[in-house]
Every structure is written in structure tokens, then in C-alpha cells.
Design a protein around this motif. Structure first.
Motif, PDB file in Angstrom:
ATOM      1  N   ASP A 133       0.842  -1.191   0.000  1.00 48.04           N
ATOM      2  CA  ASP A 133       0.000   0.000   0.000  1.00 48.04           C
ATOM      3  C   ASP A 133       0.881   1.247   0.000  1.00 48.04           C
ATOM      4  O   ASP A 133       2.095   1.171   0.157  1.00 48.04           O
ATOM      5  CB  ASP A 133      -0.947   0.002   1.208  1.00 48.04           C
ATOM      6  N   TRP A 134       0.224   2.410  -0.184  1.00 46.45           N
ATOM      7  CA  TRP A 134       0.953   3.685  -0.208  1.00 46.45           C
ATOM      8  C   TRP A 134       0.015   4.778   0.270  1.00 46.45           C
ATOM      9  O   TRP A 134      -1.175   4.758  -0.079  1.00 46.45           O
ATOM     10  CB  TRP A 134       1.424   3.995  -1.639  1.00 46.45           C
ATOM     11  N   LEU A 180       1.095   1.445  -6.916  1.00 45.40           N
ATOM     12  CA  LEU A 180      -0.325   1.230  -7.210  1.00 45.40           C
ATOM     13  C   LEU A 180      -0.541   0.584  -8.570  1.00 45.40           C
ATOM     14  O   LEU A 180      -1.528  -0.115  -8.781  1.00 45.40           O
ATOM     15  CB  LEU A 180      -1.078   2.563  -7.129  1.00 45.40           C
TER      16      LEU A 180
END
Length: 310
Positions: A45-46, A121
Motif C-alpha cells: 500500500d501507499w 499502485l
């Protein structure tokens, strides 16, 4: 000539810029190590990593590389905001170009963060990873040049030879282009496919072919400076450093291929030397003589800033 009242803030900003050069080089190298270790998606994730600022149970070498890469980028972003704030607060005492350039650097690091998010992503697309490297090298070049201009307080009479920025710029462009070829080759895993399957070998061929012209440009720049004498020859510490970096880079490149990319430390070392060479060439290209009676020159000569700013 710069008044004595403006020397301290200009020196402090030069020191901040010098530390940012180091942080940006570390950012590029850690990013390269992340790719070599196939850790680009270690944090799925980010901007968080496994939903937290500091992953605990998930922490391993790959997660640490990706997490630390993001941390370094965050620190660089904060430091550039501090620089922008100082540029605004002391805008009347500092060169006119400093404020817009500081603002541009903040925009570039924001864009860099956006590209970093896209690499995660969108699952590491080669074009985005390459653009991420392009922007990182741009930040290194601009910040290294900015450091030199902050240290330069000379008048028009204290100017570098006309050939200096020309040969320096050509060398910088050649080495940067070589770095981008290597980055594109690495982000598409072309070297591995070429060595293992005999596919996509054109990227490896282009990277190897471009190495010789890039090295010749740097060595021509160094030789011209040393032969010309005067102020140009006085820059011999960085000139010799550039020569040693070119030799080391060629040796590491040959060793990397002979080892079949099987030793990550050698590959990362190849990337580190490339980034150092870009920073040194940028520093040389933008370096200018300082006025002999400049207060900044006197203060700089008595400090430890000179060995570290490039």
C-alpha cells in the motif's frame, strides 16, 4: 559583492543544500537496491506500509528497503520545504533566482512522490519506474548545481572559462543519458532476459555502446581543465574524483555482467558510482570562481563545507 550580513544565511543554506545532495544520492541508491532485491512491492500500500507508519511483524530486509526509501523521500521533502521557507523569509538578501528555484524543487519532489505512488499502485510499470529515475537524477543535478551557486559570490570579472560549462554540460548530459539507458534496461529486466534467454538484448547493447562516448566526454573535460591551468586546474580534486569514478564505473559494469547480475552488492555499487558521478559533474559544471575579497570565500575556506558539498 555580497555583504557580510548575508554571508551566514547563504552559508547555512549551502550546507543544507550539500546535505540534500547526499540525501538525494542515498534516495536514488536505495531505490536501486529496492529494485535489485525485487522489493518494489514489499509494501503493498501507499503512503503507509501495511497500514502503518512503521510495520512491525512484517519487517524484513525487503520491507525495510521500501520503507526506508519512502522515509528518505519524506525527509528530503521536509528539508526542501524548509529551504523554500528560508528563501521566502530572506528573499531580499538572497539571489533572485533562489526563491523560484526552491519552489521548483518542491514541485519536483511532489511530482516524484506521485510517481513513487504510481510505481506501487500500478505494480511497477517500466515507463513509470524510468520516469521516477529521470526525476530523481534531475533533483540530484539541480541540487548539486544549486550548492555551487550558493557558494559562488564572484563578480563578472571572476568567471569560469567559456569552455568550462560547455564541456561540463556535455559530460553531464552524456553520463545522465547513460544512467537513463541503464535505468530503462533495469526497469524492464532486459539485462536478465538477455543473459538468460537471449531476448531484449538491444537495451544491453545500447547501454554498453554508450559507455565509451560518455567516458571520453568526461576524460576530455578533465584533460582540458588540467592542461588549461589557472582556476580550471585548481579544481583538480573534483576533476580527479570524476576520473576515478569513471574508471570504477567501467570496472563495476564489466564485473556486473561477468557475474551475470548475481551479486546485488555489485549492481547497487554500480548504481551508486553512477549517481556520484552525476553529482560531481553537476557540481563542476556550475562551479564558478569566487571573488578574492568575498567574505563568503574567507568563511568557506576556514570551514569543513568544501570537502562535502559536491
Amino acid at each position: 559583492m555580497t555583504s557580510s550580513a548575508t554571508v551566514p544565511i547563504r552559508l547555512r543554506l549551502a550546507q543544507l543544500a550539500a546535505h540534500l545532495v547526499v540525501a538525494l544520492i542515498a534516495l536514488v541508491v536505495i531505490g536501486g537496491a529496492t529494485r535489485v532485491m525485487e522489493a518494489g512491492l514489499a509494501c503493498p500500500d501507499w503512503p503507509l506500509c501495511y497500514g502503518s507508519l512503521l510495520p512491525g511483524r512484517q519487517m524484513n530486509l525487503k520491507v525495510f528497503l521500501e520503507w526506508f526509501h519512502r522515509l528518505d523521500a519524506f525527509v528530503v521533502g521536509v528539508a526542501l520545504l524548509v529551504q523554500l521557507g528560508a528563501a521566502w523569509f530572506w528573499r531580499k538578501e538572497l539571489p533572485r533566482w533562489f526563491l523560484p528555484l526552491s519552489f521548483l524543487l518542491v514541485l519536483l519532489v511532489v511530482l516524484q512522490g506521485g510517481l513513487g505512488a504510481l510505481t506501487v499502485l500500478q505494480l511497477l510499470p517500466s515507463s513509470v519506474v524510468t520516469a521516477h529515475l529521470v526525476l530523481a537524477l534531475t533533483l540530484v543535478i539541480v541540487m548539486s548545481g544549486l550548492t555551487q551557486r550558493l557558494l559562488h559570490t564572484g563578480s563578472k570579472d571572476a568567471a569560469a572559462p567559456r569552455w568550462w560549462p560547455f564541456l561540463g554540460g556535455i559530460s553531464l548530459a552524456a553520463v545522465s543519458g547513460q544512467c537513463l539507458l541503464g535505468g530503462r534496461m533495469a526497469s524492464s529486466w532486459a539485462a536478465q532476459r538477455c543473459l538468460q534467454e537471449g531476448q531484449s538484448c538491444q537495451w544491453l547493447h545500447w547501454h554498453r555502446s554508450a559507455a565509451t562516448p560518455a567516458a571520453i566526454c568526461v576524460l576530455l573535460f578533465v584533460a582540458t581543465a588540467l592542461i588549461a591551468g589557472g582556476w580550471a586546474r585548481q579544481q583538480w580534486p573534483l576533476l580527479i574524483t570524476a576520473t576515478l569514478l569513471v574508471s570504477t564505473q567501467i570496472g563495476l559494469g564489466v564485473l556486473t555482467l561477468r557475474l551475470g547480475l548475481s551479486q546485488p552488492a555489485v549492481t547497487v555499487g554500480h548504481q551508486l558510482v553512477a549517481c556520484l558521478l552525476v553529482a560531481v559533474l553537476a557540481a563542476l559544471t556550475w562551479r564558478r570562481p569566487s571573488a578574492p575579497d568575498s567574505p563568503l570565500t574567507i568563511a568557506r575556506d576556514s570551514s569543513t563545507l568544501e570537502p562535502c558539498h559536491g
